[in-house]
Design a protein around this motif. Structure first.
Motif, mmCIF file in Angstrom:
data_model
loop_
_atom_site.group_PDB
_atom_site.id
_atom_site.type_symbol
_atom_site.label_atom_id
_atom_site.label_comp_id
_atom_site.label_asym_id
_atom_site.label_seq_id
_atom_site.Cartn_x
_atom_site.Cartn_y
_atom_site.Cartn_z
ATOM 1 N N GLY A 136 -11.115 7.685 -1.965
ATOM 2 C CA GLY A 136 -10.636 7.810 -3.332
ATOM 3 C C GLY A 136 -11.452 8.831 -4.106
ATOM 4 N N GLU A 166 -4.508 9.373 -5.581
ATOM 5 C CA GLU A 166 -4.079 8.115 -6.175
ATOM 6 C C GLU A 166 -3.885 8.256 -7.687
ATOM 7 O OE1 GLU A 166 -5.353 3.387 -6.115
ATOM 8 O OE2 GLU A 166 -6.752 4.914 -5.396
ATOM 9 N N GLY A 220 -5.821 4.837 -2.510
ATOM 10 C CA GLY A 220 -7.065 4.970 -1.764
ATOM 11 C C GLY A 220 -7.386 6.383 -1.348
ATOM 12 N N CYS A 246 0.854 -1.196 0.000
ATOM 13 C CA CYS A 246 0.000 0.000 0.000
ATOM 14 C C CYS A 246 0.881 1.233 0.000
ATOM 15 C CB CYS A 246 -0.909 -0.014 1.239
ATOM 16 S SG CYS A 246 -1.908 1.474 1.444
#
Length: 321
Positions: free
Chosen positions: A278, A70, A66, A61
């Motif tokens: 997001g 992004e 998220g 990650c």
């Protein structure tokens, strides 16, 4: 509100400092895997932004995955500047592009991603207490004797949590563009009132006052004044907004008003929203369907409409009838 120079302070920040601020906003207690929730992790070095690997499920990650940032290659300091600017005042994509030195397309996408975060917050948060409604208009004002709607006029419904008398202090607002049938010749229709209430009002913690004058208008001056300021702002800053994106701009104005009314730091709050959710891609934004347009030209029985609205007002708030 703060000055433009204060908002531009982020351009002087290093990427590491911005990464630390985003890390704190996204994971105040330290990294937590979005997949399994584990805090055990190790960090993969050698990248522009931090990349974490969960020690439990092995999921990788990045710091911006998220979030609204992004898939963006724009430096964090420019994202932070955009957050500071839009949380303080309306800003056009052309103005943002000039301020942070990006292309117009990039600035347009950044602003729409931030508006999506604002919109999600506004749709979850609902009005409580004494709620009143008023019709607003984003577009040039018509001549007094013209009853129909011109192509450049875009009516919307503004609702507010009120404190005080019939035209008291506005505590918070919600805005809903008319996508067809919510307004008619400077009046809110019963269908429009019900759609607004279902979408934006917490019925278990509110009372809705829909009292009207003899012409069927709600006439809440304090809400009308806010709606006028919003309509003028959209016209002057953005030179008008298409129907596809108009609701996002209305949500932006509502978000800023509500944060200011509650005495909250809109910049910090928006940073947390941007870090927690997001955002749609450029293609998803452009593929949005174009909503319908209100029809003020086709004849409608206004007497029946006003009678229905008054009956609805009596059901919602019997003592106001």
């Amino acid at each position: 509100m703060f000055s433009n120079e204060t908002a531009l302070r982020f351009l002087q920040y290093s990427e590491q400092k911005c990464a630390d601020l985003l890390m704190q906003a996204r994971w105040p207690g330290g990294f937590r895997c979005p997949g399994c929730g584990s805090t055990a992790h190790y960090r993969i070095s050698g990248r522009r932004l931090p990349l974490f690997a969960c020690a439990s499920c092995r999921r990788q990650c990045s710091l911006i995955s998220g979030t609204v940032m992004e898939r963006s290659r724009v430096p964090l300091r420019k994202w932070f500047t955009a957050i500071a600017l839009i949380s303080s005042r309306p800003i056009s994509a052309a103005a943002l592009a000039d301020q942070i030195r990006v292309t117009y397309k990039t600035a347009w996408l950044m602003l729409h991603k931030l508006r999506s975060a604002m919109s999600r917050h506004e749709e979850l948060d609902r009005l409580t207490g004494l709620v009143r409604l008023q019709l607003g208009n984003a577009g040039p004002r018509p001549l007094p004797w013209v009853r129909n709607l011109s192509d450049r006029e875009h009516p919307f419904v503004i609702g507010g949590s009120m404190e005080g008398g019939p035209d008291g202090h506005v505590l918070g607002i919600k805005l809903m563009q008319d996508t067809g049938g919510d307004t008619y010749q400077w009046k809110i229709t019963p269908q429009g009132a019900l759609r607004f209430i279902d979408k934006h009002v917490d019925r278990s913690r509110s009372a809705v006052d829909l009292r009207t004058d003899t012409l069927g208008r709600t006439r809440v001056f304090s809400l009308w004044k806010i709606a006028m300021d919003i309509g003028c702002g959209i016209n002057s800053v953005h030179r008008g907004v298409g129907a596809k994106y108009r609701q996002a701009y209305l949500n932006e104005y509502a978000y800023r008003f509500n944060q200011s009314s509650r005495g909250q730091n809109a910049e910090r709050h928006l940073l947390h929203l941007a870090a927690a959710s997001g955002a749609p891609t450029r293609k998803q934004l452009r593929d949005r369907p174009v909503p319908g347009r209100p029809d003020w030209d086709t004849y409608r029985n206004t007497r029946r409409m006003i009678a229905e609205l008054k009956a609805l007002a009596a059901r919602l708030l019997p003592q106001a009838s």
